[in-house]
Design an enzyme around this catalytic site. Structure first.
Site, short mmCIF file in Angstrom:
data_model
loop_
_atom_site.label_atom_id
_atom_site.label_comp_id
_atom_site.label_asym_id
_atom_site.label_seq_id
_atom_site.Cartn_x
_atom_site.Cartn_y
_atom_site.Cartn_z
N LEU A 64 -38.71 -11.20 -20.23
CA LEU A 64 -38.79 -10.39 -19.22
C LEU A 64 -37.36 -9.77 -18.60
O LEU A 64 -36.30 -10.54 -18.75
CB LEU A 64 -39.50 -11.23 -18.12
N PRO A 65 -37.51 -8.82 -17.84
CA PRO A 65 -35.93 -8.26 -17.05
C PRO A 65 -35.39 -9.14 -16.61
O PRO A 65 -33.91 -8.91 -16.67
CB PRO A 65 -36.53 -7.22 -16.36
N THR A 92 -32.72 -13.02 -19.99
CA THR A 92 -31.55 -13.31 -19.49
C THR A 92 -31.75 -13.59 -18.06
O THR A 92 -31.72 -12.77 -17.08
CB THR A 92 -30.69 -12.19 -19.83
N LYS A 165 -25.28 -16.94 -22.43
CA LYS A 165 -25.34 -15.56 -22.51
C LYS A 165 -24.84 -14.65 -21.65
O LYS A 165 -24.49 -13.62 -22.17
CB LYS A 165 -27.15 -15.55 -22.36
N LYS A 234 -26.49 -5.92 -14.52
CA LYS A 234 -27.38 -6.94 -13.95
C LYS A 234 -26.90 -8.49 -14.56
O LYS A 234 -26.38 -9.36 -13.82
CB LYS A 234 -28.63 -6.95 -14.57
#
Length: 284
Positions: A64-65, A92, A165, A234
């Site tokens: 998911l975002p 992430t 990450k 982001k």
């Protein structure tokens, strides 16, 4: 394995297909009905809601975002995830929030974080780098399944995959910014940007941007890497937040995060992240 897969976007779709091709039963949910229809044509079962996707699942994958959306979905499905299942957050997300997510799950459900790197084309080939954090015994159970999507590297305790990450994407973004600046300087001097890319890739200046972005997306102005400016911004914002929580000044990270935040303001969330070069010079 029976796998509930929540989030069939640019990355999630090819990842789910890799799992289905490997013989796993994949039941997927996404808010996009169109995306689910495409999946159904390829052997992935479409679910009408997240709870239906995870019913009877041995593993549940979220792609998911951001972590806030992951948290909202987990709150919706926490009571229906089968006992003994493993929730794998491949989004992430912010690592400290991953530790909070653990508290939102029943004790009988395990959690690992396994974000990915490699982009859409490597997702399609099943050649992602899968950065996995969590208990070793839990990872032992799901690593064969994860390997259908790429190569698994274990990073340590829960949350370490998400931390790794974010730091990887910081290096990716700073390398891209440096490569763009070098090309702009060289081009102004009269150097051929493609020759510059060749020299970088045969020299110590080589990085991901010089290898797969300069010729392919920047010099030709294609700007079609498949990773948006908004997503990069982001991730850098979370990386900078992590640096602050760890009490590390990280001035280079701060500068890179500020650059991509400005690029979002100037070019929009959906601009390709390689378009950052446009912010560095008017004739980019």
């Amino acid at each position: 394995m029976r796998i509930g897969f929540i989030g069939i976007g640019k990355m999630g779709a090819p990842m789910a297909l890799c799992l289905a091709r490997a013989g796993h039963e994949v039941v997927a949910f996404d808010t996009s009905v169109e995306a689910l229809g495409t999946m159904a044509e390829s052997g992935v079962i479409a679910a009408p809601d997240p709870a239906s996707a995870v019913s009877g699942a041995e593993a549940v994958i979220t792609m998911l975002p951001n972590g806030q959306i992951v948290g909202a979905v987990v709150a919706e499905i926490a009571d229906v995830i089968p006992a003994g299942a493993v929730l794998i957050d491949m989004s992430t997300s912010y690592p400290l929030e991953t530790l909070t997510l653990r508290k939102a799950l029943p004790d009988v459900v395990d959690l690992i974080d396994a974000p990915v790197s490699g982009g859409v084309w490597r997702a399609e080939l099943g050649q992602l780098t899968i950065i996995a954090g969590g208990a070793g015994l839990v990872l032992d159970r799901v690593e064969p399944m994860l390997s259908s999507m790429g190569t698994v590297t274990r990073t340590g305790a829960l949350g370490s995959g998400h931390a790794m990450k974010l730091l990887n994407n910081y290096l990716s973004a700073s390398g891209l910014a440096a490569a763009c600046e070098a090309v702009l300087i060289g081009r102004r001097f009269g150097l051929d940007p493609d020759v510059m890319a060749d020299v970088f890739n045969a020299s110590t200046g080589m990085n991901n941007a010089t290898k797969v972005k300069l010729r392919q997306h920047i010099n030709n102005k294609a700007f079609a890497s498949g990773f948006t400016m908004g997503l990069m911004s982001k991730d850098l914002t979370m990386a900078r937040r992590l640096a602050g929580d760890m009490e590390i000044p990280a001035e280079g990270l701060a500068a890179t995060q500020a650059l991509f935040a400005q690029a979002v303001d100037a070019l929009g969330d959906m601009a390709d992240h390689t378009e950052v070069i446009k912010l560095l010079t008017p004739d980019g």
